[in-house]
Design a protein around this motif. Sequence first.
Motif, PDB file in Angstrom:
ATOM      1  N   HIS A 228      97.532  67.879   7.925  1.00 42.81           N
ATOM      2  CA  HIS A 228      96.250  68.124   8.592  1.00 42.81           C
ATOM      3  C   HIS A 228      96.451  69.152   9.669  1.00 42.81           C
ATOM      4  O   HIS A 228      97.555  69.450  10.087  1.00 42.81           O
ATOM      5  CB  HIS A 228      95.691  66.831   9.194  1.00 42.81           C
ATOM      6  N   ARG A 229      95.335  69.696  10.111  1.00 45.68           N
ATOM      7  CA  ARG A 229      95.398  70.769  11.095  1.00 45.68           C
ATOM      8  C   ARG A 229      94.761  70.353  12.413  1.00 45.68           C
ATOM      9  O   ARG A 229      94.423  71.168  13.220  1.00 45.68           O
ATOM     10  CB  ARG A 229      94.703  72.019  10.540  1.00 45.68           C
ATOM     11  N   ALA A 230      94.525  69.067  12.567  1.00 47.91           N
ATOM     12  CA  ALA A 230      93.901  68.620  13.807  1.00 47.91           C
ATOM     13  C   ALA A 230      94.958  68.289  14.834  1.00 47.91           C
ATOM     14  O   ALA A 230      96.113  68.076  14.516  1.00 47.91           O
ATOM     15  CB  ALA A 230      93.020  67.394  13.551  1.00 47.91           C
ATOM     16  N   GLY A 231      94.532  68.219  16.071  1.00 44.80           N
ATOM     17  CA  GLY A 231      95.469  67.951  17.144  1.00 44.80           C
ATOM     18  C   GLY A 231      95.822  66.488  17.268  1.00 44.80           C
ATOM     19  O   GLY A 231      96.800  66.131  17.877  1.00 44.80           O
ATOM     20  N   HIS A 234      92.191  61.480  17.618  1.00 46.91           N
ATOM     21  CA  HIS A 234      90.986  61.356  18.437  1.00 46.91           C
ATOM     22  C   HIS A 234      90.460  62.725  18.796  1.00 46.91           C
ATOM     23  O   HIS A 234      89.961  62.941  19.878  1.00 46.91           O
ATOM     24  CB  HIS A 234      91.299  60.543  19.699  1.00 46.91           C
ATOM     25  N   GLY A 235      90.541  63.647  17.875  1.00 47.59           N
ATOM     26  CA  GLY A 235      90.073  65.010  18.144  1.00 47.59           C
ATOM     27  C   GLY A 235      88.574  65.114  18.073  1.00 47.59           C
ATOM     28  O   GLY A 235      88.020  65.923  17.364  1.00 47.59           O
ATOM     29  N   ASP A 236      87.901  64.270  18.854  1.00 47.52           N
ATOM     30  CA  ASP A 236      86.444  64.220  18.778  1.00 47.52           C
ATOM     31  C   ASP A 236      85.771  65.342  19.526  1.00 47.52           C
ATOM     32  O   ASP A 236      84.721  65.787  19.182  1.00 47.52           O
ATOM     33  CB  ASP A 236      85.986  62.864  19.337  1.00 47.52           C
ATOM     34  N   ARG A 237      86.404  65.842  20.597  1.00 44.97           N
ATOM     35  CA  ARG A 237      85.743  66.872  21.380  1.00 44.97           C
ATOM     36  C   ARG A 237      86.780  67.631  22.176  1.00 44.97           C
ATOM     37  O   ARG A 237      87.900  67.189  22.350  1.00 44.97           O
ATOM     38  CB  ARG A 237      84.705  66.259  22.308  1.00 44.97           C
ATOM     39  N   PHE A 781      86.383  64.168   8.989  1.00 46.90           N
ATOM     40  CA  PHE A 781      87.429  64.116   7.970  1.00 46.90           C
ATOM     41  C   PHE A 781      88.795  64.466   8.558  1.00 46.90           C
ATOM     42  O   PHE A 781      89.812  63.863   8.197  1.00 46.90           O
ATOM     43  CB  PHE A 781      87.094  65.052   6.805  1.00 46.90           C
ATOM     44  N   VAL A 782      88.826  65.449   9.466  1.00 45.69           N
ATOM     45  CA  VAL A 782      90.098  65.798  10.116  1.00 45.69           C
ATOM     46  C   VAL A 782      90.605  64.606  10.932  1.00 45.69           C
ATOM     47  O   VAL A 782      91.791  64.273  10.909  1.00 45.69           O
ATOM     48  CB  VAL A 782      89.918  67.037  11.021  1.00 45.69           C
TER      49      VAL A 782
END
Length: 797
Positions: A228-231, A234-237, A781-782
């Motif tokens: 994945h490419r998210a941080g 809890h990358g909500d904002r 999804f992320v």
Amino acid sequence: MNATTTSEAATRRLPPRETAKILGDCRDLAIHRLLLSFTSMLDRVGDLLILRAEKSDVRDEQALCLDARGVLMSERAGLMAEFERNLRLLVDRRMKGEEPKTDFSTLDARKLTLVDTMAMDESVLSGNIVRVVENLCHDELHELNRAVGYLLGRPELETAGNPLAPTTIVEAFTEALRSIKGDQRIKFAILKELNQSSLGDINAIYADLNRHLENLHVVPELRPTIHHRAGGPHGDRVSGGDGKDRTAADHAAEGAAGEVDMMAVLQRLASHGFGLTRLRSPAMPGGVPSGGIQVPAAGPAPQGMPGMGMPAGMAAGAGEAMEAPLPTIGQFGGPRILVTQELGDALSRLQQGETGFDVGGIPVQFAGIPQGMHNVLRDLQESPIGAKANQLEAMTIELVAMLFDFVFETKDLPDSMKVLVGRLQIPVLKAAMLDGAFFSKKSHPSRLFVNAIAHAGIGWSPTMGLDDPLYKKVEQLVHRVLDEFTDDVYLFDELRKDLEAFLAEEEKSAEATIQTSADEINQRDRQEIAHVVSRSEIEKRLETQTVPNFLGSFLRDNWITTLVQLHLQGGEESEAWASALATLDDLVWSVQPKRTSEERRKLVAMLPNLLKRLHGGLQNVGWEAGERERFMGNLVEAHAAAVKPSLASMPMPTTAVAEAAAAAAEEAHAKGDVEMAAKARALAEAMAPAPPPEPMIEVVQDHFAELAATLERGMWIEFEGEDGQLAFAKLAWVSPLRGTYLFTNRQGQKAVSLTADELADRFRNDRARLVEAEPLVDRAFVSMMASLEERFGEQPA
């Protein structure tokens, strides 16, 4: 870095000669395909140059574009030959690990020069092209790195070290471009248009290389992991609080990296024993067949191959391998997941608001249209109808339920808007089941519709009330989905376009309001700029020459008003501005010690004109008569001191006057002459040296300053007011004069205007945060994928 294990039984150890041959074949295949791809791309670049020349009104730009296209056509053969030569050279060198490193110890510092601006721009542009391709081909490169790393004996090979990486391709082309005839600006124009061209062919080339290596069965299989490419989970904002969150610019780059296929992710987990029951936290509801759900592969199987769906009513035990007829294809190219008739009938009736009914003898006791932020899909999972779902249907229900869990938890949407989105749970589930592309295609109509509502809802506030036009519009569209959606997913497209047309009209109406605020800010910015420039001119002179206190105060408090007015009227090029600065210079010079008779004569000669200019400049400045008389008296005193030969050696003659006046004040005070003492003290204060300029406020350069400086129109910020209340505001306009940001509500009404430094300070103090720019469903999804990796990424297969 994800740990991997190998399956030695499925691969064979290769002698060095065979490894070299495979790598050489990969190089030749890649170069052949790249030459074909770049030939086609150069055609598109030529067309873009013609188009740009036609659209431009600037003669030089037109000529540059046409010249660039001419060079591209005439030099193409040489360019492609040099590109091929460079590619082979760079790939071979990097496969051998022979990348040269500069020895800086041998450099002669006397021969160092500044980098040419055009060369710097070319480097930045090339780097941007590399990043775009790496993002576009993220998954393909991940697989290719592993395969090439295995063949090269470098198991930890990253993209930067892959001989076939985008940086090799771009470097080879830019070097080839430098070799052809033509002006440097022409070559840069070609490179700029290449940056605008579609680079999707490179993705296909990497995919074909991976298939080629896979068919050779020479690379060990990789244990499935989630990429994945998210941080984080809890990358909500994006927050303005800790300096570690990602900007919107980061999410845009991640979006370019390709689609997130949630079904494929869960299929990889399930194929290694992570059933649906293990995907849930202990607090999540059950209602799942014992042994968990085994996930079929997402997407249709090839014709003639066993399908991945299951017949209605068929339950699967743990570890059983089931085969079923091939599912049909949905409208958007994904597999049709919904095959259980009872489930389909129940979803349709739940969407219509029915409750307390039976489907095939199965009771349905819950409501499908929630009145609040309630996840009805969890109710569906616990119900008897949920237990009838086959493997793929059950997994789809879980994924969509997780999606709406995220929707209800996000802080980027007001609760009332979440309630409206929540009413779409059953229709969105149906749309996903009718076409599984929902999980892999960002352009799926139902995804775009939910994203559009969420984005529009950011600017809505409960204070606007439920009669607000936007709220009523979204409510109307949600009702249309509930009333009209059966099996045509393109209904969501029609409704999204309806919403976008509504928002466009609203934006158009807001523009007039925004323009009024913008004009006010422009005027204020012009005032601020005039004030800053005028003060700078005054302080610049007071830094280099000492003046008495009365003159320093006059310049800082009175003459600055004259300068500001003249700057606003005619700017820094006007004669009036130049004359006012000359008066400023003459005033400062007039109180300096006159050490020669020539200087004394000059002062006497210039005084009448100086006083005339002084009075003329102050005509429109409020200045009380008493204050004016005191200033003129002090100026006479200062001039008298300046021409005294006995004071010529002093840096500032009025210092002696100030000392004498202070002594006279003490003497008068001792004699009880209060009036004389006050006059002497006033003279001593007026003739003392003026205080130095106030130090400039240092501008902090950090993550928050960078975040503020990179904002673009249309971005949303959540502000915390003085009362602690939170409110969303959109960046509607940026002042071209001073870079002041105008933030407005949805109707264009001014919420706040700030400079970039002031906004950075709010970010720094956690009183503002950048609202997430990535669409809601994509972000969900992320986040879901990050959560799955956090729980299962390190578990053994």
